[in-house]
Enzyme design. Sequence first.
Site, PDB file in Angstrom:
ATOM      1  N   GLY A  29      -0.619  66.379  28.010  1.00 14.63           N
ATOM      2  CA  GLY A  29      -1.637  67.213  27.715  1.00 14.63           C
ATOM      3  C   GLY A  29      -1.513  68.500  27.845  1.00 14.63           C
ATOM      4  O   GLY A  29      -0.360  68.956  27.899  1.00 14.63           O
ATOM      5  N   SER A  30      -2.521  69.291  27.614  1.00 13.92           N
ATOM      6  CA  SER A  30      -2.241  70.761  27.713  1.00 13.92           C
ATOM      7  C   SER A  30      -1.878  71.515  28.871  1.00 13.92           C
ATOM      8  O   SER A  30      -1.144  72.480  28.737  1.00 13.92           O
ATOM      9  CB  SER A  30      -3.493  71.385  27.032  1.00 13.92           C
ATOM     10  OG  SER A  30      -4.579  71.035  27.937  1.00 13.92           O
ATOM     11  N   ASP A  84       1.749  66.307  36.339  1.00 15.74           N
ATOM     12  CA  ASP A  84       0.804  65.782  35.240  1.00 15.74           C
ATOM     13  C   ASP A  84      -0.455  66.240  35.301  1.00 15.74           C
ATOM     14  O   ASP A  84      -1.010  66.911  36.630  1.00 15.74           O
ATOM     15  CB  ASP A  84       0.888  64.266  35.446  1.00 15.74           C
ATOM     16  CG  ASP A  84       0.314  63.683  33.803  1.00 15.74           C
ATOM     17  OD1 ASP A  84       0.491  62.392  33.849  1.00 15.74           O
ATOM     18  OD2 ASP A  84      -0.135  64.452  33.109  1.00 15.74           O
ATOM     19  N   GLY A  98      -5.840  60.001  30.783  1.00 13.41           N
ATOM     20  CA  GLY A  98      -5.945  58.835  29.474  1.00 13.41           C
ATOM     21  C   GLY A  98      -6.402  59.754  28.452  1.00 13.41           C
ATOM     22  O   GLY A  98      -6.647  59.358  27.214  1.00 13.41           O
ATOM     23  N   GLU A 106       2.326  57.444  31.590  1.00 11.80           N
ATOM     24  CA  GLU A 106       2.004  58.326  32.869  1.00 11.80           C
ATOM     25  C   GLU A 106       1.950  57.540  33.898  1.00 11.80           C
ATOM     26  O   GLU A 106       2.438  57.838  35.113  1.00 11.80           O
ATOM     27  CB  GLU A 106       0.571  58.984  32.497  1.00 11.80           C
ATOM     28  CG  GLU A 106       0.527  60.192  31.621  1.00 11.80           C
ATOM     29  CD  GLU A 106      -0.866  60.920  31.319  1.00 11.80           C
ATOM     30  OE1 GLU A 106      -1.664  60.126  31.326  1.00 11.80           O
ATOM     31  OE2 GLU A 106      -0.756  61.762  30.735  1.00 11.80           O
TER      32      GLU A 106
HETATM   33  O1  DER Z   1      -4.223  62.407  29.188  1.00 13.89           O
HETATM   34  C1  DER Z   1      -4.064  62.952  30.199  1.00 13.89           C
HETATM   35  O2  DER Z   1      -3.985  62.083  31.090  1.00 13.89           O
HETATM   36  C2  DER Z   1      -3.782  64.121  30.318  1.00 13.89           C
HETATM   37  O3  DER Z   1      -2.925  64.292  31.542  1.00 13.89           O
HETATM   38  C3  DER Z   1      -5.153  64.752  30.534  1.00 13.89           C
HETATM   39  O4  DER Z   1      -5.704  64.012  31.466  1.00 13.89           O
HETATM   40  C4  DER Z   1      -5.359  66.235  31.113  1.00 13.89           C
HETATM   41  O5  DER Z   1      -5.315  66.627  29.813  1.00 13.89           O
HETATM   42  P1  DER Z   1      -5.617  68.360  29.772  1.00 13.89           P
HETATM   43  O6  DER Z   1      -4.386  68.959  30.781  1.00 13.89           O
HETATM   44  O7  DER Z   1      -5.219  68.960  28.354  1.00 13.89           O
HETATM   45  O8  DER Z   1      -6.863  68.669  30.116  1.00 13.89           O
END
Ligand code: DER
Length: 228
Positions: A29-30, A84, A98, A106
């Site tokens: 994710g970002s 994460d 997710g 993950e």
């Molecule tokens: O897909 C995931 O689990 C990512 O960690 C998500 O939950 C968080 O994504 P973001 O940091 O782009 O908001």
Amino acid sequence: TQPEQEKKLAARTALRWVRNGMLVGLGSGSTAAFFIAALGEFIRRGDLQVQATATSLASETLARQAGIPLVEPRRGLRFDLTVDGADELDAHLRLVKGGGGALLREKVLATASDYLLIVADSSKVVPQLGRFPLPLEVVPFALPWVLDAVAALGGAPVLRLMKNDPTEAARSDQNNFLVDCHFGAVPDPEQLAFRLQVIPGIVEHGLFLGLAQAAIIAHETEVFVHQP
Ligand code: DER
């Protein structure tokens, strides 16, 4: 934008948890992307040496570009720290993850980690899980019956489509389907997790319960560490 700044701040703060010689799990994710970039800078400057495994092919590419040494999955491999993101987290550090489709790897790495550290902007903190649609990874053959079973639980399931081609279903790194479930508020995440886990064909669900040790939450220019 503010969320971007908050994600960067939370991600950079997570570097304080990294020790020389650690085996580190890299999230997806970002927000996790900012952590991977910051960790790469630390390694390039020679400040510390770590080895890592990524929770998605996308994060693996970012890690290679950042110069982070990667290790392949092997028996007995455990991570000192996994960093994460999350789509939602509550006061008990129960998570919905997710949104980026990486929930299977993950959860595998989160479970193989001694310490799961969540990094998030303040918008992710909720009083109760469930506003964010709950992602599932589903084996293609099982999809129709999984949709029926989730609908029967009140989950209003929606098959996730490709962003740039709505005629194609999205696929996980394992080439499975992703289904987003609109349960609305989830007052009892543990009960819902059990009900999902017995539906054949659901490879993984996005409820991460009892896995995270702490969360770094950035709000504007402040950072809070939540460790219940
Ligand atoms: O897909 C995931 O689990 C990512 O960690 C998500 O939950 C968080 O994504 P973001 O940091 O782009 O908001």
